[in-house]
Design an enzyme around this catalytic site. Structure first.
Site, PDB file in Angstrom:
ATOM      1  CE  LYS A  22     -32.583  34.816  -2.512  1.00  0.00           C
ATOM      2  NZ  LYS A  22     -33.699  36.424  -3.379  1.00  0.00           N
ATOM      3  CG  ASN A  23     -31.376  34.856  -5.966  1.00  0.00           C
ATOM      4  OD1 ASN A  23     -32.124  35.135  -5.452  1.00  0.00           O
ATOM      5  ND2 ASN A  23     -30.245  35.602  -5.668  1.00  0.00           N
ATOM      6  CB  CYS A 116     -35.392  47.221  -2.759  1.00  0.00           C
ATOM      7  SG  CYS A 116     -34.816  46.019  -1.707  1.00  0.00           S
ATOM      8  NE  ARG A 121     -32.935  44.739  -6.009  1.00  0.00           N
ATOM      9  CZ  ARG A 121     -32.839  43.501  -5.743  1.00  0.00           C
ATOM     10  NH1 ARG A 121     -33.277  43.273  -4.014  1.00  0.00           N
ATOM     11  NH2 ARG A 121     -32.756  42.974  -6.386  1.00  0.00           N
ATOM     12  CG  ASP A 306     -26.570  38.763  -3.298  1.00  0.00           C
ATOM     13  OD1 ASP A 306     -27.343  38.179  -4.405  1.00  0.00           O
ATOM     14  OD2 ASP A 306     -26.676  40.188  -3.273  1.00  0.00           O
ATOM     15  NE  ARG A 398     -37.785  38.329   0.987  1.00  0.00           N
ATOM     16  CZ  ARG A 398     -37.203  39.649   0.267  1.00  0.00           C
ATOM     17  NH1 ARG A 398     -36.797  40.704   0.552  1.00  0.00           N
ATOM     18  NH2 ARG A 398     -37.373  39.295  -1.471  1.00  0.00           N
TER      19      ARG A 398
HETATM   20  C1  EPZ Z   1     -30.209  39.979  -8.545  1.00  0.00           C
HETATM   21  O1  EPZ Z   1     -31.700  40.627  -8.027  1.00  0.00           O
HETATM   22  C2  EPZ Z   1     -30.383  38.937  -7.134  1.00  0.00           C
HETATM   23  N1  EPZ Z   1     -31.526  38.649  -7.382  1.00  0.00           N
HETATM   24  C3  EPZ Z   1     -30.237  39.796  -6.144  1.00  0.00           C
HETATM   25  O2  EPZ Z   1     -29.984  39.105  -4.897  1.00  0.00           O
HETATM   26  C4  EPZ Z   1     -28.063  40.162  -6.248  1.00  0.00           C
HETATM   27  O3  EPZ Z   1     -28.270  40.977  -5.397  1.00  0.00           O
HETATM   28  C5  EPZ Z   1     -28.352  41.267  -7.433  1.00  0.00           C
HETATM   29  O4  EPZ Z   1     -28.758  40.256  -8.595  1.00  0.00           O
HETATM   30  C6  EPZ Z   1     -26.686  41.161  -8.078  1.00  0.00           C
HETATM   31  O5  EPZ Z   1     -25.985  40.709  -8.570  1.00  0.00           O
HETATM   32  C7  EPZ Z   1     -32.454  38.006  -7.059  1.00  0.00           C
HETATM   33  O6  EPZ Z   1     -31.799  37.257  -8.462  1.00  0.00           O
HETATM   34  C8  EPZ Z   1     -33.602  37.198  -7.521  1.00  0.00           C
HETATM   35  P1  EPZ Z   1     -29.427  43.486 -10.883  1.00  0.00           P
HETATM   36  P2  EPZ Z   1     -31.701  41.987  -9.572  1.00  0.00           P
HETATM   37  O7  EPZ Z   1     -30.808  43.760 -12.099  1.00  0.00           O
HETATM   38  O8  EPZ Z   1     -31.307  41.271 -10.648  1.00  0.00           O
HETATM   39  C9  EPZ Z   1     -29.774  48.513 -11.295  1.00  0.00           C
HETATM   40  C10 EPZ Z   1     -30.085  37.563  -2.555  1.00  0.00           C
HETATM   41  O9  EPZ Z   1     -30.084  38.972  -1.772  1.00  0.00           O
HETATM   42  N2  EPZ Z   1     -30.759  48.044 -11.998  1.00  0.00           N
HETATM   43  O10 EPZ Z   1     -28.495  42.829 -11.422  1.00  0.00           O
HETATM   44  O11 EPZ Z   1     -32.740  43.008  -9.243  1.00  0.00           O
HETATM   45  C11 EPZ Z   1     -29.988  47.763 -10.094  1.00  0.00           C
HETATM   46  O12 EPZ Z   1     -30.601  49.144  -9.321  1.00  0.00           O
HETATM   47  C12 EPZ Z   1     -30.803  39.455  -3.401  1.00  0.00           C
HETATM   48  O13 EPZ Z   1     -31.095  37.047  -2.641  1.00  0.00           O
HETATM   49  C13 EPZ Z   1     -31.493  48.945 -12.746  1.00  0.00           C
HETATM   50  O14 EPZ Z   1     -30.654  50.563 -13.113  1.00  0.00           O
HETATM   51  O15 EPZ Z   1     -29.897  42.605  -9.602  1.00  0.00           O
HETATM   52  C14 EPZ Z   1     -28.668  47.663  -9.228  1.00  0.00           C
HETATM   53  O16 EPZ Z   1     -28.180  48.648  -9.294  1.00  0.00           O
HETATM   54  C15 EPZ Z   1     -30.783  40.735  -3.441  1.00  0.00           C
HETATM   55  N3  EPZ Z   1     -32.228  48.940 -14.230  1.00  0.00           N
HETATM   56  C16 EPZ Z   1     -28.119  47.279 -10.742  1.00  0.00           C
HETATM   57  O17 EPZ Z   1     -29.130  47.432 -11.836  1.00  0.00           O
HETATM   58  C17 EPZ Z   1     -32.574  47.494 -14.172  1.00  0.00           C
HETATM   59  O18 EPZ Z   1     -33.739  47.294 -15.153  1.00  0.00           O
HETATM   60  C18 EPZ Z   1     -27.813  45.386 -10.967  1.00  0.00           C
HETATM   61  O19 EPZ Z   1     -29.166  44.706 -10.314  1.00  0.00           O
HETATM   62  C19 EPZ Z   1     -31.854  46.492 -13.622  1.00  0.00           C
HETATM   63  C20 EPZ Z   1     -31.237  47.092 -12.955  1.00  0.00           C
END
Ligand code: EPZ
Length: 418
Positions: A22-23, A116, A121, A306, A398
């Site tokens: 999915k990701n 969320c 996020r 995850d 999802r």
């Molecule tokens: C991706 O989310 C995945 N989703 C998530 O999978 C996964 O949990 C996550 O990466 C971490 O591995 C997809 O790929 C669609 P991040 P993403 O940006 O990209 C903070 C699932 O279950 N952050 O790496 O949204 C954020 O809040 C999902 O399939 C900011 O502060 O995660 C988090 O604490 C859930 N500002 C950390 O960084 C930003 O602009 C990492 O988030 C971006 C992120």
């Protein structure tokens, strides 16, 4: 709303095949917006988030056809460079169209993703990255507006913190920006590498994907491509833990063992027998009782956040105390309360969960709160005595393709009640 009814107590035996990721499929679909030519994507899992992204692309102007797990997309023109609230509120990953739209159409209007369950996020790193590429960003009425009428220009971006979709979004913007872009502290996830592989096949010039420093030489346009999505390491990991928690002899096929390194290492510590007959098959067998092992979630190649909830379910069955530390999201222990309803003994202290293992779980009515939390409840229910009813399984739909059919085929007593 659908529910799952699970009768626990049976080991999983046999074989389960892994679906496409999915990701990886989500950014690949968004990347199709970068060209007017035909994009054919294979192994796209038929899960709800993918359907949301497909609806979003059609909204934007893509022509699309779906034949089982093959999706064909053509976007001769960006008709409306917008991701509306109605779609973004159901799936935050909709913000992945931001980079491609600004790069291709010079403009994007994307609804701000709301809160969320697992954490705030924000997408501030995405926006800061686009500003470094020359986009003007404004926000009003709940929408982000990004404009670059003269096109994006290469720049030097340093992420304060590793972000997976942030890296993907900026990568998709940078491939059509003029000049060189460097992305420092980039995410190294296999899904980022898969996206870079697809973009390179479309004519992009990218170096260093999979490392924390990615370099991109912008090109004026990209052409069509046929690309197969990588296997879903989180789905495969979920099944591997399902085999371990039920004490069965389960083989998970069609995965990439290399992408599961941290999980396999941890399960060996826990005392599970893991063999990998080849590079895309993992066999799980019991090897005496389950030992407790502390775990801390990290960015790839560390232990995936995850898989944290599924691992927590497993640790409720380990013979002793374990500590799970969640470092990626600030509120990702919602499943713990529900596991406690089934008899688990867990104490939450900030970003740490302390588990007193050896819990004899019993069936109960529980509620799924997010995608991976719902997977952990399914795993716990398969070892619980009696019947568990899991509510709100739309969360699991999802990101898991027909999970109840896959698990039933391996011996689980699980059924969907519509
Ligand atoms: C991706 O989310 C995945 N989703 C998530 O999978 C996964 O949990 C996550 O990466 C971490 O591995 C997809 O790929 C669609 P991040 P993403 O940006 O990209 C903070 C699932 O279950 N952050 O790496 O949204 C954020 O809040 C999902 O399939 C900011 O502060 O995660 C988090 O604490 C859930 N500002 C950390 O960084 C930003 O602009 C990492 O988030 C971006 C992120």
């Amino acid at each position: 709303m659908d529910k799952f009814v699970i009768d626990g107590g049976l080991p999983l035996n046999g074989t389960i095949a892994t679906s496409g990721a999915k990701n990886s499929a989500l950014p690949a679909l968004a990347a199709a917006l970068l060209t007017a030519e035909k994009v054919v994507l294979h192994r796209i899992p038929r899960v709800r988030d993918i359907r949301t992204m497909e609806r979003l692309l059609v909204n934007i102007g893509s022509e699309m056809s779906v034949d089982e797990e093959t999706v064909t997309i053509e976007t001769p023109k960006i008709l409306s460079p917008e991701a509306p609230y109605e779609l973004v509120k159901t799936m935050r990953a909709s913000s992945l169209v931001l980079g491609p739209l600004v790069a291709r159409a010079g403009r994007a209007r994307v609804s701000m993703p709301g809160g969320c369950g697992i954490g705030a996020r924000p997408i501030n790193f995405h926006l800061a990255g686009l500003e470094h590429l020359g986009a003007k960003i404004s926000q009003e009425y709940g929408y982000i507006e990004a404009v670059a009428p003269d096109g994006l220009k290469g720049g030097h971006i340093v992420f304060d913190r590793i972000t997976v979709t942030g890296t993907e979004d900026i990568l998709m913007a940078a491939v059509l920006a003029s000049g060189e872009t460097t992305i420092e502290n980039a995410a190294r996830e296999p899904e980022v590498v898969d996206l870079a592989a697809m973009l390179t096949k479309m004519g992009a010039k990218i170096e260093g994907a999979g490392s924390s420093l990615i370099k991109v030489q912008g090109v004026s346009q990209l052409h069509g491509v046929t690309h197969e999505i990588i296997a879903d390491r989180i789905e495969a990991g979920t099944f591997i833990i399902a085999g371990a928690i039920t004490g069965g002899d389960l083989t998970v096929t069609g995965c990439v063992t290399e992408h599961l390194g941290a999980l396999i290492e941890k399960l060996v510590d826990v005392g599970v027998r893991i063999t990998a007959p080849d590079a895309c098959t993992v066999r799980v067998q019991p090897d005496g009782g389950l030992r407790p092992a502390d775990m801390t979630t990290e960015e790839y190649p560390g232990f995936a956040t995850d898989l944290q909830a599924q691992y927590m379910a497993l640790m409720t069955q380990a013979d002793g105390i374990s500590i799970i530390s969640e470092t990626i999201f600030e509120n990702r222990f919602m499943h713990a309360q529900e596991l406690m309803r089934m008899g688990a003994r867990i104490r939450i202290e900030g970003g740490r969960a302390i588990l007193a293992g050896g819990s004899r779980l019993t069936g109960a009515g529980v509620i799924a709160s997010d995608l991976r939390a719902s997977a952990s409840l399914v795993l716990a229910a398969m070892v619980a005595k009696g019947e568990t009813v899991i509510d709100r399984v739309y969360h699991i739909d999802r990101g898991y393709e027909k999970i109840e059919e896959k698990l039933s085929a391996a011996g689980a007593r699980i059924r969907r009640v519509e």
